[in-house]
Design a protein around this motif. Structure first.
Motif, PDB file in Angstrom:
ATOM      1  N   ASP A  87       0.800  -1.225   0.000  1.00 23.64           N
ATOM      2  CA  ASP A  87       0.000   0.000   0.000  1.00 23.64           C
ATOM      3  C   ASP A  87       0.834   1.277   0.000  1.00 23.64           C
ATOM      4  O   ASP A  87       0.325   2.336  -0.381  1.00 23.64           O
ATOM      5  CB  ASP A  87      -0.932   0.015   1.215  1.00 23.64           C
ATOM      6  CG  ASP A  87      -2.200  -0.779   0.988  1.00 23.64           C
ATOM      7  OD1 ASP A  87      -3.277  -0.216   1.191  1.00 23.64           O
ATOM      8  OD2 ASP A  87      -2.107  -1.946   0.599  1.00 23.64           O
ATOM      9  N   TYR A  88       2.080   1.175   0.399  1.00 19.54           N
ATOM     10  CA  TYR A  88       2.928   2.371   0.424  1.00 19.54           C
ATOM     11  C   TYR A  88       4.111   2.256  -0.548  1.00 19.54           C
ATOM     12  O   TYR A  88       4.220   3.030  -1.501  1.00 19.54           O
ATOM     13  CB  TYR A  88       3.444   2.628   1.843  1.00 19.54           C
ATOM     14  CG  TYR A  88       4.297   3.874   1.954  1.00 19.54           C
ATOM     15  CD1 TYR A  88       3.719   5.112   2.228  1.00 19.54           C
ATOM     16  CD2 TYR A  88       5.680   3.822   1.769  1.00 19.54           C
ATOM     17  CE1 TYR A  88       4.488   6.262   2.319  1.00 19.54           C
ATOM     18  CE2 TYR A  88       6.459   4.975   1.856  1.00 19.54           C
ATOM     19  CZ  TYR A  88       5.858   6.180   2.126  1.00 19.54           C
ATOM     20  OH  TYR A  88       6.629   7.319   2.199  1.00 19.54           O
ATOM     21  N   ASN A 112     -10.796   7.252   2.931  1.00 18.40           N
ATOM     22  CA  ASN A 112     -11.435   8.215   3.814  1.00 18.40           C
ATOM     23  C   ASN A 112     -10.632   8.344   5.114  1.00 18.40           C
ATOM     24  O   ASN A 112     -10.135   7.351   5.647  1.00 18.40           O
ATOM     25  CB  ASN A 112     -12.860   7.754   4.118  1.00 18.40           C
ATOM     26  CG  ASN A 112     -13.660   8.777   4.880  1.00 18.40           C
ATOM     27  OD1 ASN A 112     -13.525   9.971   4.664  1.00 18.40           O
ATOM     28  ND2 ASN A 112     -14.508   8.310   5.766  1.00 18.40           N
ATOM     29  N   GLN A 113     -10.460   9.566   5.582  1.00 21.99           N
ATOM     30  CA  GLN A 113      -9.766   9.875   6.842  1.00 21.99           C
ATOM     31  C   GLN A 113      -8.264   9.570   6.783  1.00 21.99           C
ATOM     32  O   GLN A 113      -7.620   9.387   7.824  1.00 21.99           O
ATOM     33  CB  GLN A 113     -10.420   9.146   8.020  1.00 21.99           C
ATOM     34  CG  GLN A 113     -11.865   9.564   8.242  1.00 21.99           C
ATOM     35  CD  GLN A 113     -12.510   8.920   9.455  1.00 21.99           C
ATOM     36  OE1 GLN A 113     -12.082   7.870   9.925  1.00 21.99           O
ATOM     37  NE2 GLN A 113     -13.561   9.548   9.968  1.00 21.99           N
ATOM     38  N   ALA A 114      -7.717   9.519   5.591  1.00 19.27           N
ATOM     39  CA  ALA A 114      -6.264   9.361   5.475  1.00 19.27           C
ATOM     40  C   ALA A 114      -5.571  10.581   6.062  1.00 19.27           C
ATOM     41  O   ALA A 114      -5.923  11.721   5.756  1.00 19.27           O
ATOM     42  CB  ALA A 114      -5.882   9.200   4.011  1.00 19.27           C
ATOM     43  N   HIS A 115      -4.568  10.327   6.922  1.00 15.74           N
ATOM     44  CA  HIS A 115      -3.820  11.433   7.543  1.00 15.74           C
ATOM     45  C   HIS A 115      -2.493  10.893   8.060  1.00 15.74           C
ATOM     46  O   HIS A 115      -2.467   9.840   8.720  1.00 15.74           O
ATOM     47  CB  HIS A 115      -4.615  12.049   8.695  1.00 15.74           C
ATOM     48  CG  HIS A 115      -4.077  13.388   9.126  1.00 15.74           C
ATOM     49  ND1 HIS A 115      -2.919  13.509   9.874  1.00 15.74           N
ATOM     50  CD2 HIS A 115      -4.521  14.646   8.891  1.00 15.74           C
ATOM     51  CE1 HIS A 115      -2.678  14.790  10.097  1.00 15.74           C
ATOM     52  NE2 HIS A 115      -3.642  15.511   9.508  1.00 15.74           N
ATOM     53  N   MET A 125      -0.944   5.180   7.180  1.00 18.26           N
ATOM     54  CA  MET A 125      -0.222   4.695   6.002  1.00 18.26           C
ATOM     55  C   MET A 125      -0.689   5.413   4.735  1.00 18.26           C
ATOM     56  O   MET A 125       0.127   5.865   3.914  1.00 18.26           O
ATOM     57  CB  MET A 125      -0.432   3.187   5.876  1.00 18.26           C
ATOM     58  CG  MET A 125       0.172   2.555   4.638  1.00 18.26           C
ATOM     59  SD  MET A 125      -0.043   0.751   4.643  1.00 18.26           S
ATOM     60  CE  MET A 125      -1.850   0.624   4.628  1.00 18.26           C
ATOM     61  N   LYS A 126      -2.007   5.512   4.574  1.00 20.03           N
ATOM     62  CA  LYS A 126      -2.552   6.200   3.405  1.00 20.03           C
ATOM     63  C   LYS A 126      -2.178   7.681   3.407  1.00 20.03           C
ATOM     64  O   LYS A 126      -1.877   8.262   2.355  1.00 20.03           O
ATOM     65  CB  LYS A 126      -4.072   6.041   3.363  1.00 20.03           C
ATOM     66  CG  LYS A 126      -4.551   4.616   3.093  1.00 20.03           C
ATOM     67  CD  LYS A 126      -4.153   4.150   1.709  1.00 20.03           C
ATOM     68  CE  LYS A 126      -4.751   2.799   1.371  1.00 20.03           C
ATOM     69  NZ  LYS A 126      -4.350   2.325   0.025  1.00 20.03           N
ATOM     70  N   GLU A 131       1.172  12.188   1.262  1.00 21.59           N
ATOM     71  CA  GLU A 131       2.193  13.193   1.554  1.00 21.59           C
ATOM     72  C   GLU A 131       3.425  12.992   0.662  1.00 21.59           C
ATOM     73  O   GLU A 131       3.968  13.948   0.099  1.00 21.59           O
ATOM     74  CB  GLU A 131       2.572  13.097   3.028  1.00 21.59           C
ATOM     75  CG  GLU A 131       3.417  14.220   3.572  1.00 21.59           C
ATOM     76  CD  GLU A 131       3.610  14.068   5.074  1.00 21.59           C
ATOM     77  OE1 GLU A 131       3.233  14.998   5.816  1.00 21.59           O
ATOM     78  OE2 GLU A 131       4.133  13.019   5.518  1.00 21.59           O
ATOM     79  N   ALA A 132       3.864  11.739   0.535  1.00 18.57           N
ATOM     80  CA  ALA A 132       5.055  11.429  -0.254  1.00 18.57           C
ATOM     81  C   ALA A 132       4.821  11.706  -1.739  1.00 18.57           C
ATOM     82  O   ALA A 132       5.708  12.230  -2.433  1.00 18.57           O
ATOM     83  CB  ALA A 132       5.468   9.973  -0.040  1.00 18.57           C
ATOM     84  N   ILE A 133       3.641  11.366  -2.240  1.00 17.22           N
ATOM     85  CA  ILE A 133       3.365  11.594  -3.658  1.00 17.22           C
ATOM     86  C   ILE A 133       3.165  13.079  -3.950  1.00 17.22           C
ATOM     87  O   ILE A 133       3.606  13.580  -4.993  1.00 17.22           O
ATOM     88  CB  ILE A 133       2.151  10.753  -4.107  1.00 17.22           C
ATOM     89  CG1 ILE A 133       2.503   9.258  -4.046  1.00 17.22           C
ATOM     90  CG2 ILE A 133       1.724  11.128  -5.537  1.00 17.22           C
ATOM     91  CD1 ILE A 133       1.384   8.317  -4.446  1.00 17.22           C
TER      92      ILE A 133
END
Length: 217
Positions: A87-88, A112-115, A125-126, A131-133
């Motif tokens: 996933d990452y 939803n609620q990725a942070h 993780m999401k 953030e990285a992308i």
């Protein structure tokens, strides 16, 4: 438009690939998959890859739009480290190659609620992946954070239970902004979000916007 997709064998990814192939604006589709999956199509190039050696397939990651709908569950992965890898790490590596190869638009199916600071592992993780992308500075980046996804013929027990509960409350007019979206409708939103001429460098679609697009499409 030339498209590249990872995660095409998942419930939403499969629908996305089929809709890309059916869309007259799409010239070609490259689907990076672990195993042969789709029936032959003149617009489709199915590339069987080892995601641990993704760099070796960089020549296939070219085009106008890259879509990432890759993802797994903790149960399927076996543990958090393996889920993180899928996933990452796999998705970020794909995004880095696509950026290096000058793909203009990247579309990420997030959650939803990725942070990045969430106490919940999955949401954190999401969020860290987003953030990285974002830091890759794509000319156009679209992040979709759907709520509950209604996957056809799901064998996930808790998913079935949750769908039943949410559907019941929706019928009596409650929690409408959390109502489920089908994989077909979600794939339609993913595709059309990338075709939309939006001036934003980073465009984040939360669940209400995703559901709103479904209603007006």
């Amino acid at each position: 438009m030339k498209a590249v997709v990872i995660g095409g064998t998942g419930a939403t990814g499969r629908e996305l690939v089929l809709q890309l192939l059916a869309n007259p604006q799409v010239e070609s589709v490259v689907a990076l998959v672990r195993r042969a999956f789709f029936p032959p199509d003149p617009k489709l190039q199915e590339v069987i890859v080892d995601f641990d050696r993704l760099e070796e397939y960089a020549a296939y990651i070219v085009g106008d739009v890259a879509y990432s709908t890759l993802g797994t569950t903790l149960k399927q992965a076996g543990d958090k480290d393996k889920q993180w890898q899928v996933d990452y790490e796999y998705q970020l590596h794909f995004a880095r190659i696509a950026r290096r190869n000058k793909i203009f638009t990247f579309v990420l199916l997030s959650a939803n609620q990725a942070h990045p600071d969430s106490r919940i592992f999955y949401s954190r993780m999401k969020g860290k992946l987003e953030e990285a992308i974002i830091s890759l500075d794509y000319p156009k980046l679209i992040i979709l954070r759907p709520g509950f996804i209604a996957r056809p013929n799901t064998d996930r027990r808790m998913e079935k239970i949750s769908l039943g509960i949410i559907s019941f409350f929706n019928k009596i007019g409650l929690f409408r902004k959390f109502r489920p979206i089908s994989t077909v409708d979600l794939a339609n939103v993913i595709l059309n979000s990338s075709l939309n001429e939006n001036e934003k460098d980073v465009d984040i679609w939360e669940s209400p916007k995703i559901l709103g697009f479904k209603q007006s499409a």
